[in-house]
Design an enzyme around this catalytic site. Structure first.
Site, short mmCIF file in Angstrom:
data_model
loop_
_atom_site.label_atom_id
_atom_site.label_comp_id
_atom_site.label_asym_id
_atom_site.label_seq_id
_atom_site.Cartn_x
_atom_site.Cartn_y
_atom_site.Cartn_z
N HIS A 313 0.85 -1.19 0.00
CA HIS A 313 0.00 0.00 0.00
C HIS A 313 0.88 1.23 0.00
CE1 HIS A 313 -3.14 2.81 1.24
NE2 HIS A 313 -3.98 1.90 0.78
N ASP A 371 -7.98 -5.55 0.35
CA ASP A 371 -8.46 -6.38 -0.75
C ASP A 371 -8.06 -7.83 -0.63
OD1 ASP A 371 -9.78 -4.36 -2.08
OD2 ASP A 371 -7.90 -3.60 -2.90
N1 ACO Z 1 4.00 -7.69 -4.72
C1 ACO Z 1 5.35 -7.69 -4.93
N2 ACO Z 1 6.13 -6.61 -4.78
C2 ACO Z 1 5.52 -5.47 -4.42
C3 ACO Z 1 4.13 -5.38 -4.18
C4 ACO Z 1 3.38 -6.56 -4.35
N3 ACO Z 1 2.03 -6.54 -4.15
N4 ACO Z 1 3.81 -4.12 -3.83
C5 ACO Z 1 4.94 -3.41 -3.85
N5 ACO Z 1 5.99 -4.23 -4.19
C6 ACO Z 1 7.41 -3.84 -4.25
C7 ACO Z 1 7.69 -2.95 -5.45
O1 ACO Z 1 8.05 -3.71 -6.58
C8 ACO Z 1 8.83 -2.10 -4.93
O2 ACO Z 1 10.01 -2.89 -4.95
P1 ACO Z 1 11.46 -2.20 -5.21
O3 ACO Z 1 11.63 -1.19 -4.13
O4 ACO Z 1 12.42 -3.32 -5.17
O5 ACO Z 1 11.35 -1.57 -6.57
C9 ACO Z 1 8.47 -1.89 -3.45
O6 ACO Z 1 7.68 -3.03 -3.10
C10 ACO Z 1 7.70 -0.61 -3.19
O7 ACO Z 1 6.49 -0.63 -3.93
P2 ACO Z 1 5.94 0.54 -4.86
O8 ACO Z 1 5.27 -0.06 -6.05
O9 ACO Z 1 7.01 1.55 -5.11
O10 ACO Z 1 4.87 1.20 -3.91
P3 ACO Z 1 3.69 2.14 -4.36
O11 ACO Z 1 3.31 2.93 -3.17
O12 ACO Z 1 4.02 2.89 -5.60
O13 ACO Z 1 2.53 1.10 -4.78
C11 ACO Z 1 0.69 -0.37 -4.64
C12 ACO Z 1 1.54 0.68 -3.91
C13 ACO Z 1 0.28 0.13 -6.05
C14 ACO Z 1 -0.59 -0.63 -3.85
C15 ACO Z 1 1.51 -1.68 -4.77
O14 ACO Z 1 1.86 -2.16 -3.49
C16 ACO Z 1 0.77 -2.78 -5.53
O15 ACO Z 1 0.78 -2.76 -6.76
N6 ACO Z 1 0.12 -3.73 -4.81
C17 ACO Z 1 -0.67 -4.77 -5.44
C18 ACO Z 1 -2.02 -4.21 -5.87
C19 ACO Z 1 -2.95 -3.96 -4.70
O16 ACO Z 1 -3.16 -4.81 -3.85
N7 ACO Z 1 -3.54 -2.76 -4.70
C20 ACO Z 1 -4.54 -2.40 -3.68
C21 ACO Z 1 -4.16 -1.19 -2.95
S1 ACO Z 1 -5.32 -0.92 -1.66
C22 ACO Z 1 -6.63 -0.18 -2.43
O17 ACO Z 1 -6.56 0.45 -3.43
C23 ACO Z 1 -7.87 -0.36 -1.74
#
Ligand code: ACO
Length: 436
Positions: A313, A371
């Protein structure tokens, strides 16, 4: 806004004069540096794609402490709201700032109930869609279409208009979501029944038919209500910021909410519950729990493009408090329906256990978000996977409208108009076709 004791000073290595900027304090949470005069003073903008460090507004509605894993609506912890009040009380709280007393509760519930029907013309509008259209495509259209029906509540500068638009949206969303579902499965639309609760009425419009009486199961009704409460608002997330930006032009409120629905659809936001359940079903098809290790290796491999949906998140760097409540509801619903041994639930628990112990997730502070379990609950209730995000939109509508109305009432609000760092071609001349 309260000025903090300190100020920020921005200095430049090229000798340009430094500038001082005021700092404001909120009631809780990080202070903000006021950069509004930065361009006038320096000719420079700030650069912050994805708004990682930018407060776009002041707001008194929802507060999240991402490190603690805390979520407050108007100061009340989500855990207390989810266990002590219902969704309509939560709507009253978000819209008006306070939980209703008994008299206000009766009046508010009655007001919402009296607006649950939609104009009969909406059916004909709906019938223009293909039966297999994604419910979010349908809902984006239907919510946008509301703007063509209610001409008496579209002056966003009039507080009474704003209030009635809010009530209409909260009241009509369950009807529209259920209509989108019924249309897809080819069953007759069910009109709202006003002696039922908000959630009970929604369940009946979804799963009832005109052929027999529908009996609301109280465990499912409570679970539905909890899903609505947990999704009701989440401060300046992508869809809420979309609604604010869209509404900042002074547009029709129903159109602004339709923009929020469109944004929510994406898998990085509201579409994650659908994506999460599809992910669980995929793993299950490939062998279930025995394939979890292999799947986790893919997730950790940056080149695979695979993410553990329902994890991570932007704001929570701890357990999403809504995920805990949703897991509780998941247990209750599966038990009530005799599905305790549901393989997807077992799989989800196994994935969660492994992820919470794995260095990749620990280092990046990736925890389950709301979720992760909401899809399993909804699937058990009988809601089709492609309608999950529609349910989220229904619940979030109150948050969107509360935030939109707060923005319009804020004397500091301006049309949203970000700037850019231009990296395209500098000025050049158009050449004749044979010289290009
Ligand atoms: N699975 C694997 N790796 C992940 C995940 C995941 N679900 N989420 C983040 N990471 C990793 C990223 O690749 C990144 O790695 P790095 O630093 O080596 O490059 C690190 O963790 C940081 O993540 P970011 O993507 O930079 O974080 P951001 O704040 O931009 O994204 C997001 C947040 C979009 C929610 C992301 O965690 C994601 O895509 N999760 C899966 C989708 C999801 O469950 N979304 C629901 C959000 S809650 C809602 O909307 C109600």
């Amino acid at each position: 806004m309260k000025l903090a004791d300190n100020k920020a000073t921005l200095s430049f290595s090229n000798g340009s004069p430094s500038v001082e900027m005021p700092v404001y304090q909120g009631n809780i949470g990080p202070d903000v540096i006021d950069i509004r005069k930065l361009y006038a003073q320096t000719g420079m903008f700030t650069y912050d794609p994805g708004f990682l460090s930018t407060a776009s507004c002041q707001s008194g509605i929802t507060y999240i402490d991402g490190d603690k894993g805390e979520l407050l609506y108007r100061g009340y912890p989500i855990e207390q709201l989810a266990t002590n009040v219902d969704y309509l009380d939560t709507c009253h709280l978000l819209l008006k700032g306070e939980l209703p007393n008994k008299t206000e509760q009766v009046a508010f519930h009655k007001l919402v109930t009296n607006h649950t029907m939609v104009n009969e013309q909406m059916q004909f509008f709906l019938r223009g869609f293909r039966r297999d259209a994604h419910p979010m495509a349908v809902l984006t259209g239907l919510v946008g279409a509301l703007s063509a029906f209610y001409h008496d509540s579209t002056d966003i500068n009039n507080p009474e208009h704003r209030e009635i638009a809010a009530i209409r949206l909260i009241a009509k969303m369950p009807t529209l979501v259920a209509m989108a579902y019924k249309y897809g499965v080819g069953q007759p639309f069910m009109y709202p029944q006003n002696d039922l609760s908000y959630s009970g009425n929604f369940l009946r419009m979804m799963f009832g038919t005109p052929c027999e009486e529908y009996k609301v199961n109280p465990v499912i009704e409570r679970a539905m209500d909890r899903i609505f409460i947990l999704h009701a608002d989440h401060e300046q997330n992508a869809s809420t910021s979309t609604v604010r930006l869209c509404g900042s032009s002074g547009t029709n409120p129903f159109a602004a909410i339709a923009a929020g629905v469109a944004c929510l659809w994406g898998p990085a936001h509201g579409g994650a519950n659908e994506a999460c359940l599809n992910m669980l079903e995929d793993i299950q098809r490939q062998g279930g729990v025995s394939k979890v290790g292999q799947f986790m290796e893919q997730v950790k491999d940056k080149n695979s493009g695979v993410k553990l949906m329902g994890f991570g998140h932007r704001v929570y760097k701890n357990y999403d408090p809504r995920a805990k409540l949703m897991q509780e509801t998941c247990n209750e619903v599966l038990e009530a329906l005799g599905l305790e041994n549901d393989p997807l639930f077992k799989l989800a628990k196994q994935l969660e256990k492994i992820a919470l112990e794995d260095d990749y997730f620990v280092q990046r502070k990736l925890y389950p978000n709301v979720d992760f379990y909401s899809g399993i609950v909804q699937r058990a209730i009988g809601i089709p996977v492609n309608l999950f995000t529609g349910i989220f939109a229904l619940a979030r509508t109150v948050g969107w409208i509360a935030q939109l109305n707060e923005m319009i009432g804020d004397p500091e609000y301006k049309i949203g108009r970000p700037r850019q760092l231009f990296t395209g071609s500098v000025k050049r001349d158009v050449k004749p076709l044979d010289q290009r």
